[in-house]
Design an enzyme around this catalytic site. Structure first.
Site, PDB file in Angstrom:
ATOM      1  CB  SER A 493      -1.102   0.108   1.029  1.00 41.74           C
ATOM      2  OG  SER A 493      -0.161   0.084   2.630  1.00 41.74           O
ATOM      3  CB  VAL A 495       0.504   5.930   4.379  1.00 37.21           C
ATOM      4  CG1 VAL A 495      -0.390   6.243   4.486  1.00 37.21           C
ATOM      5  CG2 VAL A 495       0.450   4.201   3.962  1.00 37.21           C
ATOM      6  CG  ASP A 610       4.972  -6.667   8.917  1.00 43.25           C
ATOM      7  OD1 ASP A 610       6.187  -7.076   9.380  1.00 43.25           O
ATOM      8  OD2 ASP A 610       4.480  -6.494   8.576  1.00 43.25           O
TER       9      ASP A 610
HETATM   10  N1  LIG Z   1      -1.487   6.502  10.031  1.00 42.04           N
HETATM   11  C1  LIG Z   1      -0.382   6.731   9.196  1.00 42.04           C
HETATM   12  N2  LIG Z   1      -0.327   8.377   9.545  1.00 42.04           N
HETATM   13  C2  LIG Z   1       0.712   8.797   9.361  1.00 42.04           C
HETATM   14  N3  LIG Z   1       2.203   8.255   8.914  1.00 42.04           N
HETATM   15  C3  LIG Z   1       1.650   6.326   8.363  1.00 42.04           C
HETATM   16  C4  LIG Z   1       0.289   6.278   9.078  1.00 42.04           C
HETATM   17  N4  LIG Z   1       0.052   4.760   8.409  1.00 42.04           N
HETATM   18  C5  LIG Z   1       1.147   4.625   7.826  1.00 42.04           C
HETATM   19  N5  LIG Z   1       1.576   5.768   7.759  1.00 42.04           N
HETATM   20  C6  LIG Z   1       3.418   5.762   7.206  1.00 42.04           C
HETATM   21  O1  LIG Z   1       3.768   4.668   5.611  1.00 42.04           O
HETATM   22  C7  LIG Z   1       4.578   4.194   6.199  1.00 42.04           C
HETATM   23  C8  LIG Z   1       3.610   2.895   4.973  1.00 42.04           C
HETATM   24  O2  LIG Z   1       2.640   2.597   6.208  1.00 42.04           O
HETATM   25  P1  LIG Z   1       2.134   0.610   5.803  1.00 42.04           P
HETATM   26  O3  LIG Z   1       1.208   0.108   7.070  1.00 42.04           O
HETATM   27  O4  LIG Z   1       1.319   1.117   4.651  1.00 42.04           O
HETATM   28  O5  LIG Z   1       4.331  -0.322   5.367  1.00 42.04           O
HETATM   29  P2  LIG Z   1       5.391  -0.773   6.460  1.00 42.04           P
HETATM   30  O6  LIG Z   1       4.219  -1.496   7.424  1.00 42.04           O
HETATM   31  O7  LIG Z   1       5.769   0.571   6.589  1.00 42.04           O
HETATM   32  O8  LIG Z   1       5.769  -1.979   5.361  1.00 42.04           O
HETATM   33  P3  LIG Z   1       4.976  -3.362   4.902  1.00 42.04           P
HETATM   34  O9  LIG Z   1       3.110  -3.386   4.489  1.00 42.04           O
HETATM   35  O10 LIG Z   1       5.536  -3.700   4.152  1.00 42.04           O
HETATM   36  O11 LIG Z   1       4.429  -3.691   5.977  1.00 42.04           O
HETATM   37  C9  LIG Z   1       4.600   3.838   7.309  1.00 42.04           C
HETATM   38  O12 LIG Z   1       5.935   3.435   7.932  1.00 42.04           O
HETATM   39  C10 LIG Z   1       4.312   5.070   7.926  1.00 42.04           C
HETATM   40  O13 LIG Z   1       5.832   5.992   7.863  1.00 42.04           O
END
Ligand SMILES: Nc1ncnc2c1ncn2[C@@H]1O[C@H](COP(=O)(O)OP(=O)(O)OP(=O)(O)O)[C@@H](O)[C@H]1O
Length: 877
Positions: A493, A495, A610
């Protein structure tokens, strides 16, 4: 033949060649068949808006320049942009006949657009090269073998031109008959009338004449079966249409011997025909075209959009196509704000009624109205319905007998369920039943605090659903998902930051296309289910979601300070420096509490799977929230029972036991959290190949075991004068990353240890000062100055600087609702196997024996809290 579509069928000596655009928003063309000139002439990586094909050639309308581009082996339609080409001319539609191509000009201004007084149609190829000036706006064109037809935009009547001698179509075109759409074939044209009936004319073989000539003018008129249709296409001597009622294909006209028939029982979105070969995009998740005709039946191995993307909103009578879950994560159309409109079924026939109308996102649904049955089909349908009903009218005694059996079964089931619940209760002290857990309700949170567990209220959870947003709302909130509003990217995804209409700042997590569609869809639903159920001050709250076609989006509270990963390992070194020891340990405590909730208080327990620093987000009040339940699965009721799941997670954080043995328990999260603790202490990434020992566990654990805590502390921060707190955390981290899950502590133990470490960190440098609730400000909803800390002369300069940093801290309102389970209660609640093992085992892995105070069992190690610590804990947790 026919009109421009997302798919095309060329024909010729080498048999049919199918070409289609990719449904992944790339609009790239891929072809299948035996004609090498078409297959290999297809331009790679060039996006097209739509395709059309004739005898041995295919033409596409280039997405960027809006000019035709052809390839193949037709000597009249050369490869490349057809010549002569008027410089700068742009087209809205193409249609190819046997040896020619016509294109409808789309001027940038309104001179030749849909509302214009005239339209220009340019044609190239055998006997066709000319520009036709039409005195009215033309909405669409469709080519037959040696002729063309178009529909006037204003009155929807048809006009045709071309070789009348060969085709015999032009003169037969019905006058004053209004069409929704037309599809030209070899020597005939079929059109969908305004009442959804289909009318054909021309001289193609075997076409049955059924319509009264008076209704449609002079000539050789052929009409299809009486079914209402949403669209029609023409082959050499046949035509096919999609029935309005069930979206199944019906074909008529002449078919070659040994030809295969259209698939039965398969709904279709769109059709295209070559000479004796027809293909359709099925209304199913795969979107893989099915073809039938003279080359047998086949399913093509590519997903194709079920129509052409248009820049405007769908007009009345059309609905916005929605992808199915497994199709893909990205939109079908490029650019992002264009859309794919499919025609609504044209009303319901006489003996049917509309059970749901066509709306912006779905077609209308019709059902037989049994009170108005006239046809045999309707009568037999209603009879069968009746029979089903009457079959239910069984004799009274039989009913009693059945009722008795049902009652017995229900009784048996109830006893089994109660027995299971009881066993489960015994196994894990987790009270899932409503009776036992009447929860304290609040609008935002709903927890029950008893001596052991806090559970979400089932009734409450039914009510508290995440809000459903429309795609447009979220597109608007993020300003169209531009790159500059992207705040992060994960494996599945992107964000984006967005602002809802009510001013709420949100993070919109938009699923991107994954190679394994099922997986990403599964993750979306996992996350949706879990986040709707879970509620905790240190879990990232889900505000809503959107599922629109292939788009899947989750809307979260926006975390203003990004992720712990960004702070620790981001490009900005100041962020890292600003994350002083007190903040780091606070974040560790808060994240631990979130995970503890998942493991211990949610019922059934949830294994996150995770846990990593990028999934620990930091809100504007600097509170940590555990995020990303994409990989979470509900754990076994007995949280010690392993689940055999295929390993999923992130390298460097993955529990080795889970990875190697697929042995998944809550202890897998404990391992990952141990890695996060090491990251927090050292400022190193979980895996960092720039160091000789790239794996943080392999590097840090031996150093901690050897008592060299200094060696692992993040060099960007000055170590606190008293290392005791950090030593305790290092010790906890080591226990968390033990090889065997059963040797690791439970999360509640980890939380308690971290809380003590935090209290020590906050209290010990300033032991003379009593720590008052208003002074230690972690968790206050108001701003409080830590005046004592700044004036305390016993604090070192560094600590003073750090103390100043944290003087202004807030507590999010949600903190207030966090259940204050005292550490002592927690301790009682889980005598972990690890602790027991820690006390008894002589195994070398029990590092407690090797480094004195370093890694004894947590119970021993934590010891009783000092009065200051107790005061701190009481007031703050
Ligand atoms: N609610 C939020 N508010 C602000 N930033 C966010 C939020 N959610 C995610 N992010 C930012 O987006 C990034 C990507 O989030 P996402 O959950 O899509 O992936 P991830 O957990 O980092 O990786 P993966 O999907 O590979 O486990 C996060 O590391 C963070 O920096």
């Amino acid at each position: 033949l026919g009109s421009m579509s997302s798919i095309s069928v060329a024909y010729g000596e080498d048999g049919p060649v199918f070409c289609g655009l990719s449904s992944d928003r790339s609009h790239i063309v891929t072809c299948f068949g035996a004609d090498a000139s078409v297959l290999y002439g297809a331009p790679p990586n060039i996006p097209f808006l739509g395709l059309t094909a004739g005898d041995g050639f295919v033409c596409g309308l280039l997405l960027d320049s809006r000019q035709p581009y052809c390839w193949g082996s037709n000597s009249y339609v050369k490869s490349g942009v057809p010549q002569p080409m008027i410089e700068g001319a742009k087209y809205s539609e193409l249609s190819a006949g046997d040896n020619h191509l016509c294109a409808l000009r789309a001027a940038a201004d309104e001179i030749h657009g849909p509302n214009a007084a005239t339209s220009l149609i340019d044609c190239w190829g055998y006997n066709m090269t000319a520009t036709h000036v039409i005195d009215e706006a033309v909405s669409t064109i469709s080519a037959g073998s040696v002729f063309n037809c178009g529909l006037f935009a204003r009155n929807r009547t048809v006009f045709c031109w071309g070789d009348e001698t060969v085709s015999g179509v032009v003169g037969l075109a019905p006058r004053d008959v209004r069409f929704q759409s037309i599809g030209a074939g070899g020597y005939h044209v079929c059109g969908v009338l305004e009442n959804a009936q289909v009318l054909c004319w021309g001289r193609s073989l075997e076409m049955q004449q059924v319509a009264p000539a008076s209704a449609i003018g002079d000539g050789d008129v052929n009409i299809v079966p009486m079914d209402a249709m949403v669209s029609v296409v023409g082959g050499r001597f046949h035509a096919c249409g999609i029935r309005s009622l069930d979206h199944q294909v019906a074909c008529w006209g002449f078919a070659l011997r040994n030809s295969t028939s259209p698939p039965k029982g398969l709904k279709m979105y769109a059709l295209v025909a070559g000479d004796y070969f027809t293909c359709g995009v099925p209304a199913e998740t795969s979107l893989m075209p099915r073809c039938w005709g003279n080359s047998g039946a086949m399913a093509l191995p590519m997903a194709v959009p079920p129509g052409i993307c248009v820049p405007n909103a769908c007009s009345h009578g059309y609905y916005n196509y929605e992808n199915h879950d497994e199709v893909g994560n990205s939109k079908v159309c490029k650019p992002a704000n264009s859309r794919l409109c499919l025609p609504c079924s044209a009303g319901c026939p006489e003996e049917w009624y509309e059970s749901s109308p066509c709306n912006a996102t779905a077609d209308r649904v019709c059902q037989y109205d049994c009170s108005k049955c006239v046809t045999g089909e309707c009568i037999s349908f209603c009879l069968s319905q009746k029979q089903t009903k009457s079959r239910k009218l069984i004799p009274f005694q039989l009913r009693i007998f059945v009722a008795e059996i049902v009652f017995a079964i229900i009784l048996l089931l109830s006893v089994s369920v109660i027995a299971c619940l009881y066993a489960r209760h015994k196994l894990r002290h987790c009270q899932c039943s409503n009776n036992e857990s009447r929860l304290v309700k609040s609008t935002a949170y709903s927890f029950r605090k008893d001596n052991m567990r806090i559970q979400p209220d089932v009734e409450d959870l039914k009510i508290r659903r995440a809000q459903e947003f429309s795609y447009d709302e979220l597109e608007q909130a993020t300003g169209g998902f531009p790159e500059d509003s992207q705040v992060g990217k994960g494996s599945f995804s992107c964000v984006f930051k967005g602002i809802l209409r009510d001013g709420t700042v949100v993070a919109v997590k938009r699923a991107i296309k994954a190679s394994d569609m099922k997986k990403s869809s599964k993750e979306f639903h996992n996350e949706l289910d879990l986040l709707s159920r879970l509620n905790h001050a240190h879990l990232l709250n889900l505000l809503g979601y959107c599922e629109d076609g292939s788009e899947r989006l989750l809307v979260y509270e926006f975390m203003a300070h990004g992720s712990l990963y960004q702070h620790l390992h981001g490009k900005d070194p100041n962020l890292k420096k600003r994350l002083n020891w007190a903040r780091r340990v606070t974040i560790a405590v808060q994240a631990a509490r979130g995970i503890e909730y998942l493991h211990g208080y949610a019922c059934p327990p949830v294994i996150h799977r995770d846990i990593k620093s990028s999934n620990i987000l930091i809100d504007e009040d600097h509170n940590a929230r555990v995020a990303d339940f994409g990989l979470s699965i509900l754990g076994p009721a007995d949280s010690g029972t392993p689940l055999s799941e295929l390993p999923a997670g992130t390298l460097g954080y993955l529990d080795p036991e889970y990875y190697r043995l697929h042995y998944l328990t809550t202890k897998s999260d404990v391992y990952s959290f141990g890695v996060v603790l090491l990251e927090i202490l050292s400022g190193r990434k979980a895996i960092d190949m720039q160091f000789e020992e790239g794996n943080i566990v392999e590097w840090a654990v031996p150093l901690i075991k050897a008592g060299d805590i200094f060696a692992i502390l993040d060099p960007v921060l000055s170590p606190p004068s008293d290392l005791e707190a950090l030593k305790k955390i290092a010790s906890v981290a080591c226990k968390c990353v033990r090889m065997r899950g059963k040797d690791r502590p439970l999360m509640d133990k980890v939380t308690t240890a971290l809380e003590h470490a935090l209290a020590l960190l906050m209290g010990s440098p300033c032991v003379e000062q009593p720590i008052l609730p208003t002074e230690v400000v972690l968790g206050s909803s108001r701003m409080h100055k830590v005046s004592q800390m700044s004036s305390n002369h016993s604090c070192s300069e560094n600590e003073l600087a750090e103390g100043e940093d944290q003087r202004i801290e807030y507590r999010a309102p949600s903190w207030i609702t966090f259940p204050s389970v005292a550490s002592s209660q927690r301790r009682k609640s889980s005598a972990s196997e690890a602790d027991i093992a820690g006390r008894t085992t002589t195994d070398g892995r029990n590092i407690g024996s090797s480094i004195g105070d370093g890694l004894r069992s947590l119970e021993e190690e934590i010891g009783p809290a000092s009065p200051q610590e107790n005061l701190y804990l009481q007031n703050n947790f």
